[in-house]
Design a protein around this motif. Structure first.
Motif, PDB file in Angstrom:
ATOM      1  N   SER A  13      -8.321  -3.708   0.999  1.00 53.83           N
ATOM      2  CA  SER A  13      -8.197  -2.262   1.190  1.00 53.83           C
ATOM      3  C   SER A  13      -9.398  -1.691   1.930  1.00 53.83           C
ATOM      4  O   SER A  13      -9.255  -0.773   2.749  1.00 53.83           O
ATOM      5  CB  SER A  13      -8.026  -1.561  -0.163  1.00 53.83           C
ATOM      6  N   ILE A  16      -8.979  -2.524   5.808  1.00 49.98           N
ATOM      7  CA  ILE A  16      -7.972  -1.743   6.520  1.00 49.98           C
ATOM      8  C   ILE A  16      -8.426  -0.297   6.647  1.00 49.98           C
ATOM      9  O   ILE A  16      -8.222   0.361   7.676  1.00 49.98           O
ATOM     10  CB  ILE A  16      -6.592  -1.850   5.841  1.00 49.98           C
ATOM     11  N   GLU A  17      -9.094   0.225   5.618  1.00 47.38           N
ATOM     12  CA  GLU A  17      -9.640   1.586   5.693  1.00 47.38           C
ATOM     13  C   GLU A  17     -10.799   1.643   6.687  1.00 47.38           C
ATOM     14  O   GLU A  17     -10.945   2.623   7.426  1.00 47.38           O
ATOM     15  CB  GLU A  17     -10.115   2.033   4.308  1.00 47.38           C
ATOM     16  N   GLU A  20      -9.471   1.855  10.220  1.00 45.12           N
ATOM     17  CA  GLU A  20      -9.001   3.212  10.523  1.00 45.12           C
ATOM     18  C   GLU A  20     -10.164   4.160  10.768  1.00 45.12           C
ATOM     19  O   GLU A  20     -10.168   4.937  11.734  1.00 45.12           O
ATOM     20  CB  GLU A  20      -8.139   3.747   9.384  1.00 45.12           C
ATOM     21  N   LEU A  89      -9.161  -5.910  10.987  1.00 37.55           N
ATOM     22  CA  LEU A  89      -7.733  -6.164  10.810  1.00 37.55           C
ATOM     23  C   LEU A  89      -7.478  -7.626  10.449  1.00 37.55           C
ATOM     24  O   LEU A  89      -6.600  -7.934   9.639  1.00 37.55           O
ATOM     25  CB  LEU A  89      -6.972  -5.779  12.076  1.00 37.55           C
ATOM     26  N   THR A 114       0.642  -6.083  11.533  1.00 33.37           N
ATOM     27  CA  THR A 114      -0.475  -5.373  12.174  1.00 33.37           C
ATOM     28  C   THR A 114      -1.407  -6.356  12.857  1.00 33.37           C
ATOM     29  O   THR A 114      -1.813  -6.156  14.013  1.00 33.37           O
ATOM     30  CB  THR A 114      -1.259  -4.552  11.136  1.00 33.37           C
ATOM     31  N   LYS A 139      -4.745   3.963  13.378  1.00 31.81           N
ATOM     32  CA  LYS A 139      -4.617   4.945  12.293  1.00 31.81           C
ATOM     33  C   LYS A 139      -3.214   4.928  11.697  1.00 31.81           C
ATOM     34  O   LYS A 139      -3.042   5.030  10.473  1.00 31.81           O
ATOM     35  CB  LYS A 139      -4.970   6.347  12.809  1.00 31.81           C
ATOM     36  N   SER A 142      -2.758   1.782   9.524  1.00 29.59           N
ATOM     37  CA  SER A 142      -3.465   1.943   8.253  1.00 29.59           C
ATOM     38  C   SER A 142      -2.687   2.863   7.322  1.00 29.59           C
ATOM     39  O   SER A 142      -2.560   2.591   6.123  1.00 29.59           O
ATOM     40  CB  SER A 142      -4.867   2.505   8.506  1.00 29.59           C
ATOM     41  N   SER A 145       0.226   0.988   5.927  1.00 24.85           N
ATOM     42  CA  SER A 145      -0.215   0.070   4.875  1.00 24.85           C
ATOM     43  C   SER A 145      -0.454   0.821   3.569  1.00 24.85           C
ATOM     44  O   SER A 145      -0.041   0.375   2.488  1.00 24.85           O
ATOM     45  CB  SER A 145      -1.500  -0.644   5.315  1.00 24.85           C
ATOM     46  N   ARG A 146      -1.109   1.965   3.664  1.00 24.45           N
ATOM     47  CA  ARG A 146      -1.374   2.773   2.478  1.00 24.45           C
ATOM     48  C   ARG A 146      -0.071   3.295   1.863  1.00 24.45           C
ATOM     49  O   ARG A 146       0.089   3.320   0.642  1.00 24.45           O
ATOM     50  CB  ARG A 146      -2.298   3.926   2.861  1.00 24.45           C
ATOM     51  N   THR A 166     -10.361   1.543  -1.165  1.00 22.55           N
ATOM     52  CA  THR A 166      -9.996   2.517  -0.132  1.00 22.55           C
ATOM     53  C   THR A 166     -10.891   3.747  -0.194  1.00 22.55           C
ATOM     54  O   THR A 166     -11.450   4.190   0.821  1.00 22.55           O
ATOM     55  CB  THR A 166      -8.526   2.946  -0.296  1.00 22.55           C
TER      56      THR A 166
END
Length: 315
Positions: A13, A16-17, A20, A89, A114, A139, A142, A145-146, A166
Motif C-alpha cells: 500500500s 502504490i500510494e 501516486e 509500481l 498496472t 493517479k 492508484s 487499486s484503492r 496508505t
C-alpha cells in the motif's frame, strides 16, 4: 497475522500510494515550470524534488545537470532508482504477489495489470504521449487499486495494515508537496508564495482546488492553503485526516508492544487536532513540516518494530 504477511501488505500500500503522490509532486512542479520564470528558479524547483527525497548522490551519479528533463527521467522511469514511479509500481506488485492468498482477486489483477502496462513504457514514449497524461494514468491506477481494496477486501487485520500504510505514506507526501511549494529551496519563498496560478496548481495536484472553493469561497492565499492541507479534518489528503486514520488503525491493531508507537501517533494527531495555522506559520512552515516528516519517519520505524519484519531483516 504473520509479521511477514503484514509487512508485505503495509509496503504494498505504501508503494502504490508513493507512486501516486510522486506523480502528483512531479505534475505540480511540471505545471509550475510552464509559468514564465527564470531558468535558475525553475531548476531550483526541480532540485527541491531531489533534495526532499534525499536522492542528491544517486542523481549526481547519473546526471551532471539538474533540470526538468533529467529529473523527470530519473523520477519517472529509471529502474535503478528505487524511488521512481517505475520502481514503486514494480515493488507494489511484488509485495502483492507475495501475499496473493491474502488479497482479493480484483486487487491482484488491478496491481498486476498496472505493472504490466507500466514496465515497458520508455521515457521517450511517455514524454511524446504527454507527461501530464502519464501522471493522470498513475493517479487513476492508484485510485482503482484503492477502490478495489475498499470494495472487495474483508475489513480485518489485512485491511487495517493496508490502510495504515496508505495513510502514513500520504501524510508524508502531502507534507513534502506543501514544503516544496511554500519553501522548497527558494531564498525568498514568501514572495514566490503569492503567485495565484502556482497555488492553484498545487491545490489541483492534491485534488484540493474544488475543496478549497467549497471551504473558503474566496481568493487563494498561502495561509489558507496551508490550513486546508494541514489542519482540515475532512480533506482526504490533509495531515490531520491522515493522522486520524493512522491512529485509528493503530488502535485496532494494538498489541502488547505497540504502546509507545500509539502514544507517539496520538501526540502528533492531538497536535493537529488542536493546532492553529497562525502558530504553525509563526514557528516557520518549513521547520514545522520538517519536524512533522521526521516524526512520520520515526512512526514508521515504530510500526516496523512492533508489527512487521525488522528494518534490517527486510533490507
Amino acid at each position: 497475522m504473520l509479521s511477514r504477511t503484514a509487512d508485505h501488505l503495509f509496503w504494498m500500500s505504501r508503494y502504490i500510494e508513493r507512486a501516486e503522490n510522486l506523480a502528483r509532486l512531479l505534475d505540480v512542479t511540471y505545471q509550475m515550470s510552464l509559468v514564465p520564470q527564470s531558468e535558475s528558479a525553475a531548476n531550483q524547483s526541480w532540485h527541491a524534488i531531489i533534495a526532499l527525497n534525499s536522492l542528491e548522490e544517486a542523481f549526481a551519479a547519473r546526471y551532471d545537470t539538474v533540470n526538468g528533463e533529467n529529473v523527470l527521467k530519473f523520477m519517472v522511469s529509471d529502474p535503478d532508482n528505487l524511488s521512481s514511479i517505475h520502481s514503486c509500481l514494480r515493488l507494489a506488485r511484488e509485495n502483492a504477489h507475495a501475499v496473493r492468498g491474502t488479497v482479493t482477486t480484483e486487487m491482484w489483477e488491478t496491481m498486476n495489470y498496472t505493472w504490466l502496462e507500466a514496465k515497458d513504457r520508455k521515457f521517450d514514449q511517455i514524454l511524446n504521449a504527454g507527461i501530464g497524461e502519464y501522471f493522470d494514468w498513475v493517479k487513476m491506477r492508484s485510485s482503482l487499486s484503492r477502490g478495489t481494496t475498499l470494495g472487495t477486501l474483508l475489513q480485518d487485520e489485512a485491511f487495517h495494515f493496508i490502510r495504515l500504510g496508505t495513510l502514513l505514506e500520504r501524510a508524508d507526501n502531502t507534507a513534502r508537496i506543501l514544503d516544496i511549494k511554500y519553501h522548497g529551496l527558494h531564498p525568498q519563498a514568501e514572495e514566490v508564495a503569492t503567485d495565484f496560478y502556482q497555488w492553484g496548481a498545487l491545490l489541483r495536484s492534491v485534488s484540493g482546488f474544488e475543496v478549497y472553493r467549497k471551504v473558503y469561497r474566496d481568493v487563494i492565499t498561502p495561509e489558507r492553503v496551508a490550513e486546508l492541507l494541514i489542519l482540515n479534518q475532512d480533506m482526504p489528503r490533509s495531515l490531520r485526516f491522515c493522522m486520524k486514520g493512522v491512529l485509528k488503525n493503530l488502535e485496532l491493531l494494538a498489541n502488547r508492544q505497540s504502546g509507545e508507537t500509539r502514544r507517539q501517533a496520538g501526540l502528533l494527531e492531538a497536535q493537529l487536532r488542536y493546532g492553529r495555522v497562525e502558530d504553525i506559520l509563526a514557528e516557520g512552515l518549513h521547520e514545522w513540516l520538517t519536524d512533522f516528516m521526521d516524526r512520520i519517519y520515526q512512526l514508521g520505524n515504530g510500526i516496523s518494530r512492533d508489527f512487521l519484519v525488522p528494518m534490517g531483516e527486510a533490507a
